[in-house]
Design a protein around this motif. Structure first.
Motif, PDB file in Angstrom:
ATOM      1  N   LEU A 184       3.448  -0.213  -1.647  1.00  0.00           N
ATOM      2  CA  LEU A 184       4.303   0.276  -2.722  1.00  0.00           C
ATOM      3  C   LEU A 184       3.667   0.112  -4.092  1.00  0.00           C
ATOM      4  O   LEU A 184       3.897   0.930  -4.985  1.00  0.00           O
ATOM      5  CB  LEU A 184       5.657  -0.444  -2.668  1.00  0.00           C
ATOM      6  CG  LEU A 184       6.505  -0.085  -1.433  1.00  0.00           C
ATOM      7  CD1 LEU A 184       7.680  -1.051  -1.303  1.00  0.00           C
ATOM      8  CD2 LEU A 184       6.995   1.345  -1.526  1.00  0.00           C
ATOM      9  N   TYR A 186       3.941  -1.621  -6.949  1.00  0.00           N
ATOM     10  CA  TYR A 186       4.738  -1.461  -8.162  1.00  0.00           C
ATOM     11  C   TYR A 186       3.963  -1.868  -9.420  1.00  0.00           C
ATOM     12  O   TYR A 186       4.325  -1.455 -10.533  1.00  0.00           O
ATOM     13  CB  TYR A 186       6.034  -2.256  -8.055  1.00  0.00           C
ATOM     14  CG  TYR A 186       7.097  -1.546  -7.260  1.00  0.00           C
ATOM     15  CD1 TYR A 186       7.783  -0.465  -7.797  1.00  0.00           C
ATOM     16  CD2 TYR A 186       7.430  -1.946  -5.968  1.00  0.00           C
ATOM     17  CE1 TYR A 186       8.772   0.201  -7.080  1.00  0.00           C
ATOM     18  CE2 TYR A 186       8.416  -1.288  -5.237  1.00  0.00           C
ATOM     19  CZ  TYR A 186       9.078  -0.220  -5.798  1.00  0.00           C
ATOM     20  OH  TYR A 186      10.045   0.439  -5.072  1.00  0.00           O
ATOM     21  N   ARG A 197       6.293   7.185  -5.625  1.00  0.00           N
ATOM     22  CA  ARG A 197       7.429   6.306  -5.320  1.00  0.00           C
ATOM     23  C   ARG A 197       8.763   7.033  -5.504  1.00  0.00           C
ATOM     24  O   ARG A 197       9.715   6.781  -4.751  1.00  0.00           O
ATOM     25  CB  ARG A 197       7.362   5.038  -6.182  1.00  0.00           C
ATOM     26  CG  ARG A 197       6.292   4.043  -5.715  1.00  0.00           C
ATOM     27  CD  ARG A 197       6.444   2.698  -6.407  1.00  0.00           C
ATOM     28  NE  ARG A 197       6.159   2.778  -7.817  1.00  0.00           N
ATOM     29  CZ  ARG A 197       4.969   2.538  -8.372  1.00  0.00           C
ATOM     30  NH1 ARG A 197       3.937   2.203  -7.606  1.00  0.00           N
ATOM     31  NH2 ARG A 197       4.789   2.623  -9.680  1.00  0.00           N
ATOM     32  N   SER A 230       2.597  -4.103   1.519  1.00  0.00           N
ATOM     33  CA  SER A 230       3.523  -4.496   0.459  1.00  0.00           C
ATOM     34  C   SER A 230       3.979  -5.937   0.634  1.00  0.00           C
ATOM     35  O   SER A 230       3.778  -6.550   1.691  1.00  0.00           O
ATOM     36  CB  SER A 230       4.755  -3.586   0.480  1.00  0.00           C
ATOM     37  OG  SER A 230       4.414  -2.243   0.246  1.00  0.00           O
ATOM     38  N   LEU A 238      12.370  -1.457  -3.212  1.00  0.00           N
ATOM     39  CA  LEU A 238      12.494  -0.089  -2.709  1.00  0.00           C
ATOM     40  C   LEU A 238      13.840   0.117  -2.022  1.00  0.00           C
ATOM     41  O   LEU A 238      14.515   1.137  -2.236  1.00  0.00           O
ATOM     42  CB  LEU A 238      11.368   0.218  -1.731  1.00  0.00           C
ATOM     43  CG  LEU A 238      11.466   1.565  -1.006  1.00  0.00           C
ATOM     44  CD1 LEU A 238      11.324   2.726  -1.994  1.00  0.00           C
ATOM     45  CD2 LEU A 238      10.432   1.666   0.108  1.00  0.00           C
TER      46      LEU A 238
END
Length: 292
Positions: A184, A186, A197, A230, A238
């Motif tokens: 992911l 971030y 995303r 992740s 998420l």
């Protein structure tokens, strides 16, 4: 699921570990076998997500359940921890039921040569007819794959060598999403990463059960940028964003002991509570059974 309403899907976890098998006293509670998840649809359809070492126990179970309907195996990608168990899947050896396999990773290479290599020397001893017992399907990734009343959609994950996030729907809409290997990231606030995303969140919108990669702790992320995985808190972020009903932390690191996984669950639950979310969080263990 309201009382008296038949479940849309029954879910059972047969392998929950990532990267490589990790049996031993430190992994007893959550298990050491690599990814394999069984889905039973309301119409009786059998969908198997990945063929890690957990599929061996699933195969033994299927040999005794008296059901001979086709087993549909969906690979998220072709890395070894997700395919190592295929050659030890008992129904394939004994030819007790039809078996179909396809892969959502998006690689241009046909799946057939890859499967042939897995089931042939030097990877596996010669077994007469074993390769012909498996119906290998190339998946047109522009469309969903149908299994009875179920539809399997895919979304390109962020993972080296390509991988897929799979979403299984029925007539009522999304039911289960499976993202075992997905970074992911971030911390990456680039326009491309943010756009990906946003699309992923839309793909997972309001899914009742999200099974997601939770390989790392937050403190481990800086040293593993680009590795394709992740953290548990990223997975929680998420799940909150897409409005998932339940998050199942998955693909546990092979060095992660049971106590640490339990702390990761507690941290994720605290994050959801702080956000005012009703998200339920648990970590997958071998034998865990859920219904949607």
């Amino acid at each position: 699921m309201p009382s008296g309403v038949p479940p849309r899907f029954r879910i059972r976890f047969w392998g929950t570990r990532g990267t490589c098998p990790s049996p031993g006293p430190r992994t007893v509670r959550y298990g050491g076998n690599t990814p394999c998840v069984e889905l039973r649809a309301a119409d009786g359809g059998l969908l198997i997500l990945d063929a890690g070492t957990g599929i061996r126990a699933l195969g033994a179970h299927l040999m005794s359940d008296g059901d001979d309907r086709t087993a549909h195996i969906f690979l998220s990608h072709r890395h070894s921890d997700h395919v190592l168990g295929l050659s030890h899947f008992a129904p394939l050896i004994t030819q007790t039921r039809a078996i179909e396999i396809c892969c959502g990773d998006g690689e241009s290479a046909s799946l057939q040569p890859f499967v042939d290599a897995l089931l042939s020397p030097p990877m596996f001893p010669y077994v007469d007819g074993i390769r012909s017992r498996l119906d290998v399907c190339d998946w047109d990734l522009s469309s969903a794959r149908e299994v009875g009343t179920s539809r399997v959609h895919r979304f390109a994950a962020q993972h080296p060598g390509e991988a897929a996030v799979l979403r299984i729907d029925d007539a009522h809409g999304p039911a289960v999403a499976y993202a075992p290997d997905n970074e992911l990231a971030y911390a990456d606030e680039s326009e491309a990463a943010e756009a990906w995303r946003v699309r992923l969140t839309a793909f997972l919108r309001d899914v009742p059960v999200l099974i997601h990669d939770a390989t790392y702790l937050e403190s481990e992320l800086p040293k593993h940028v680009g590795w394709g995985h992740s953290s548990s808190l990223e997975a929680t972020r998420l799940a909150i964003a897409c409005g998932a009903g339940m998050l199942v932390l998955f693909h546990h690191h092979p060095d992660r002991d049971d106590d640490t996984i339990e702390r990761m669950v507690e941290e994720s639950r605290a994050m959801a509570a702080a956000a005012g979310s009703a998200l339920r969080v648990l970590a997958a263990w071998e034998g865990l059974a859920l219904t949607v």
